[in-house]
Design a protein around this motif. Structure first.
Motif, PDB file in Angstrom:
ATOM      1  N   ARG A   1       0.841  -1.203   0.000  1.00 16.24           N
ATOM      2  CA  ARG A   1       0.000   0.000   0.000  1.00 16.24           C
ATOM      3  C   ARG A   1       0.879   1.257   0.000  1.00 16.24           C
ATOM      4  NH1 ARG A   1      -5.209   0.123   1.522  1.00 16.24           N
ATOM      5  NH2 ARG A   1      -4.922   1.916   2.888  1.00 16.24           N
ATOM      6  N   PRO A   2       0.415   2.331  -0.637  1.00 15.38           N
ATOM      7  CA  PRO A   2       1.224   3.563  -0.647  1.00 15.38           C
ATOM      8  C   PRO A   2       1.396   4.125   0.764  1.00 15.38           C
ATOM      9  CG  PRO A   2      -0.986   3.967  -1.530  1.00 15.38           C
ATOM     10  CD  PRO A   2      -0.853   2.491  -1.365  1.00 15.38           C
ATOM     11  N   ILE A   3       2.528   4.791   0.981  1.00 15.21           N
ATOM     12  CA  ILE A   3       2.807   5.404   2.287  1.00 15.21           C
ATOM     13  C   ILE A   3       2.604   6.906   2.163  1.00 15.21           C
ATOM     14  CG2 ILE A   3       4.583   5.829   4.045  1.00 15.21           C
ATOM     15  CD1 ILE A   3       5.813   3.157   3.298  1.00 15.21           C
ATOM     16  N   ASN A   4       1.883   7.470   3.124  1.00 15.08           N
ATOM     17  CA  ASN A   4       1.626   8.914   3.100  1.00 15.08           C
ATOM     18  C   ASN A   4       2.928   9.697   2.964  1.00 15.08           C
ATOM     19  OD1 ASN A   4      -1.007   8.245   3.484  1.00 15.08           O
ATOM     20  ND2 ASN A   4      -1.125   8.916   5.606  1.00 15.08           N
TER      21      ASN A   4
ATOM     22  N   VAL B   1      10.550   9.331   6.559  1.00 17.14           N
ATOM     23  CA  VAL B   1      10.848   8.743   7.870  1.00 17.14           C
ATOM     24  C   VAL B   1      11.116   7.242   7.725  1.00 17.14           C
ATOM     25  CG1 VAL B   1       9.831   8.124  10.103  1.00 17.14           C
ATOM     26  CG2 VAL B   1       9.527  10.421   9.209  1.00 17.14           C
ATOM     27  N   VAL B   2      10.222   6.557   7.013  1.00 12.15           N
ATOM     28  CA  VAL B   2      10.336   5.105   6.842  1.00 12.15           C
ATOM     29  C   VAL B   2      11.600   4.748   6.069  1.00 12.15           C
ATOM     30  CG1 VAL B   2       9.292   3.077   5.752  1.00 12.15           C
ATOM     31  CG2 VAL B   2       7.852   4.689   7.003  1.00 12.15           C
ATOM     32  N   GLU B   3      11.867   5.475   4.991  1.00 12.05           N
ATOM     33  CA  GLU B   3      13.020   5.132   4.152  1.00 12.05           C
ATOM     34  C   GLU B   3      14.344   5.443   4.851  1.00 12.05           C
ATOM     35  OE1 GLU B   3      12.913   6.128   0.053  1.00 12.05           O
ATOM     36  OE2 GLU B   3      11.242   4.744  -0.276  1.00 12.05           O
ATOM     37  N   GLU B   4      14.392   6.532   5.618  1.00 13.16           N
ATOM     38  CA  GLU B   4      15.628   6.851   6.350  1.00 13.16           C
ATOM     39  C   GLU B   4      15.903   5.797   7.421  1.00 13.16           C
ATOM     40  OE1 GLU B   4      15.470  10.852   7.833  1.00 13.16           O
ATOM     41  OE2 GLU B   4      15.928  11.718   5.869  1.00 13.16           O
ATOM     42  N   LEU B   5      14.844   5.357   8.117  1.00 14.17           N
ATOM     43  CA  LEU B   5      15.004   4.311   9.125  1.00 14.17           C
ATOM     44  C   LEU B   5      15.425   3.002   8.461  1.00 14.17           C
ATOM     45  CD1 LEU B   5      14.776   3.474  12.089  1.00 14.17           C
ATOM     46  CD2 LEU B   5      12.313   3.135  11.747  1.00 14.17           C
ATOM     47  N   MET B   6      14.838   2.712   7.314  1.00 14.85           N
ATOM     48  CA  MET B   6      15.168   1.490   6.580  1.00 14.85           C
ATOM     49  C   MET B   6      16.644   1.470   6.163  1.00 14.85           C
ATOM     50  SD  MET B   6      13.561   0.123   2.973  1.00 14.85           S
ATOM     51  CE  MET B   6      12.020   0.988   3.315  1.00 14.85           C
ATOM     52  N   VAL B   7      17.119   2.583   5.630  1.00 16.78           N
ATOM     53  CA  VAL B   7      18.518   2.674   5.184  1.00 16.78           C
ATOM     54  C   VAL B   7      19.461   2.540   6.376  1.00 16.78           C
ATOM     55  CG1 VAL B   7      20.264   4.212   4.189  1.00 16.78           C
ATOM     56  CG2 VAL B   7      18.020   4.005   3.101  1.00 16.78           C
ATOM     57  N   GLU B   8      19.120   3.199   7.481  1.00 15.62           N
ATOM     58  CA  GLU B   8      19.947   3.132   8.692  1.00 15.62           C
ATOM     59  C   GLU B   8      20.040   1.690   9.204  1.00 15.62           C
ATOM     60  OE1 GLU B   8      20.368   5.600  12.908  1.00 15.62           O
ATOM     61  OE2 GLU B   8      18.574   5.835  11.685  1.00 15.62           O
ATOM     62  N   MET B   9      18.902   1.013   9.268  1.00 16.52           N
ATOM     63  CA  MET B   9      18.884  -0.383   9.728  1.00 16.52           C
ATOM     64  C   MET B   9      19.637  -1.291   8.754  1.00 16.52           C
ATOM     65  SD  MET B   9      14.926  -0.531  11.053  1.00 16.52           S
ATOM     66  CE  MET B   9      14.919  -2.276  11.538  1.00 16.52           C
ATOM     67  N   HIS B  10      19.506  -1.011   7.463  1.00 16.67           N
ATOM     68  CA  HIS B  10      20.204  -1.820   6.454  1.00 16.67           C
ATOM     69  C   HIS B  10      21.719  -1.699   6.616  1.00 16.67           C
ATOM     70  CE1 HIS B  10      21.516  -3.423   2.569  1.00 16.67           C
ATOM     71  NE2 HIS B  10      22.329  -2.381   2.558  1.00 16.67           N
ATOM     72  N   LEU B  11      22.207  -0.448   6.703  1.00 19.79           N
ATOM     73  CA  LEU B  11      23.654  -0.231   6.793  1.00 19.79           C
ATOM     74  C   LEU B  11      24.244  -0.882   8.037  1.00 19.79           C
ATOM     75  CD1 LEU B  11      23.858   3.481   5.567  1.00 19.79           C
ATOM     76  CD2 LEU B  11      24.442   1.403   4.292  1.00 19.79           C
TER      77      LEU B  11
ATOM     78  N   TYR C   1      -0.213   8.470  11.998  1.00 16.45           N
ATOM     79  CA  TYR C   1      -0.290   7.902  10.642  1.00 16.45           C
ATOM     80  C   TYR C   1      -1.680   7.347  10.373  1.00 16.45           C
ATOM     81  CZ  TYR C   1       0.948   5.486   6.380  1.00 16.45           C
ATOM     82  OH  TYR C   1       0.998   5.082   5.071  1.00 16.45           O
ATOM     83  N   GLN C   2      -2.177   7.645   9.175  1.00 17.12           N
ATOM     84  CA  GLN C   2      -3.478   7.113   8.741  1.00 17.12           C
ATOM     85  C   GLN C   2      -3.322   6.416   7.394  1.00 17.12           C
ATOM     86  OE1 GLN C   2      -6.250   7.106  10.528  1.00 17.12           O
ATOM     87  NE2 GLN C   2      -5.303   8.246  12.218  1.00 17.12           N
ATOM     88  N   PRO C   3      -3.937   5.273   7.196  1.00 16.61           N
ATOM     89  CA  PRO C   3      -4.775   4.578   8.175  1.00 16.61           C
ATOM     90  C   PRO C   3      -3.937   3.881   9.240  1.00 16.61           C
ATOM     91  CG  PRO C   3      -4.659   3.301   6.135  1.00 16.61           C
ATOM     92  CD  PRO C   3      -3.928   4.587   5.874  1.00 16.61           C
ATOM     93  N   GLU C   4      -4.409   3.951  10.470  1.00 16.51           N
ATOM     94  CA  GLU C   4      -3.710   3.390  11.629  1.00 16.51           C
ATOM     95  C   GLU C   4      -3.349   1.925  11.430  1.00 16.51           C
ATOM     96  OE1 GLU C   4      -2.265   3.015  15.604  1.00 16.51           O
ATOM     97  OE2 GLU C   4      -2.922   4.866  14.643  1.00 16.51           O
ATOM     98  N   ARG C   5      -4.223   1.161  10.776  1.00 17.43           N
ATOM     99  CA  ARG C   5      -3.998  -0.287  10.618  1.00 17.43           C
ATOM    100  C   ARG C   5      -2.761  -0.594   9.769  1.00 17.43           C
ATOM    101  NH1 ARG C   5      -8.111   1.080   7.170  1.00 17.43           N
ATOM    102  NH2 ARG C   5      -7.777   0.578   4.968  1.00 17.43           N
ATOM    103  N   ASP C   6      -2.314   0.377   8.963  1.00 21.88           N
ATOM    104  CA  ASP C   6      -1.150   0.136   8.093  1.00 21.88           C
ATOM    105  C   ASP C   6       0.170   0.182   8.860  1.00 21.88           C
ATOM    106  OD1 ASP C   6      -2.772  -0.171   5.944  1.00 21.88           O
ATOM    107  OD2 ASP C   6      -1.963   1.488   4.770  1.00 21.88           O
TER     108      ASP C   6
END
Length: 235
Positions: A20-23, A29-39, A67-72
């Motif tokens: 699903r698309p991310i707001n 925020v999500v991509e920066e956290l993802m890159v940090e965790m990856h490295l 974040y909306q929708p909360e369930r995501d």
């Protein structure tokens, strides 16, 4: 010889798991956290530990507030963890374990435990992991580990972390005990607190824009539904 996963590999895995698309405001925020965790995950000196897990969970939950929708949110967190080949339930469970511990301790006892001056607090497993960090000259420090430490202090005594002098003194003691760079710890946490403020401001602006847009739509709807008076006989 195994090929080291790339950032592109991790992103591709993430978006195959969460489709699903991310707001927009949260995508960065999500991509920066993802890159940090990856490295970190591909760094030979990195080793997973519960304080790091708490940092990941706290960072995600804090920056994904509203974040909306909360369930995501759960789907995004699960995909984020799985994209770096980690178990999201492990992150959540170990973060909860540390959160419960921090809430049950006076701040001075928590600081003494984290700084290795009191070994009687917490369970044996956590104690062993703290000792391993302090005794490992190649321990891979990270911003997320710093956020985990800060979260423990915040849970034990919210007022302590709001007082810059007390917070700095506590972090100095912990950094010395775990043989971490006090300068790096303070810099990372200053940036973290600054980013929390910026995110809060951005959410206020976004909420104002949504509210203004809603009012405009309601006004247009009212105008379009207002009956037009029939012309008089003299017109």
């Amino acid at each position: 010889m195994n090929n080291v996963r790339t950032v592109s590999d991790t992103k591709r895995t993430f978006y195959s798991l969460h489709t699903r698309p991310i707001n927009t405001i949260y995508r960065r925020v999500v991509e920066e956290l993802m890159v940090e965790m990856h490295l970190l995950s591909v760094n030979v000196d990195f080793s997973y530990n519960p304080i790091y897990a708490l940092g990941v969970v706290t960072s995600f939950d804090r920056f994904m507030q509203g974040y909306q929708p909360e369930r995501d949110k759960e789907s995004i967190f699960n995909a984020l963890s799985q994209a770096v080949e980690q178990d999201p339930q492990r992150y959540r469970q170990e973060a909860q374990r540390l959160q419960n511990l921090a809430k049950s301790l006076p701040a001075r006892d928590l600081i003494a435990w984290l700084s290795q001056t009191n070994h009687s607090v917490g369970d044996a497993d956590l104690q062993a992991q703290l000792q391993a960090i302090a005794n490992n000259p190649n321990f891979k420090y990270s911003r997320l580990f710093a956020i985990g430490l800060f979260s423990l202090l915040e849970l034990a005594d919210p007022e302590l972390v709001k007082d810059e002098k007390q917070r700095t003194e506590a972090l100095k003691t912990i950094a010395a005990g775990l043989k971490l760079s006090e300068e790096k710890l303070n810099k990372d946490l200053e940036l973290y607190l600054s980013n929390i403020d910026k995110m809060a401001q951005a959410l206020i602006v976004m909420a104002d824009m949504v509210s203004a847009d809603r009012k405009k739509r309601e006004q247009r709807k009212q105008q379009s539904s207002t009956p037009v008076a029939p012309p008089t006989a003299n017109e």
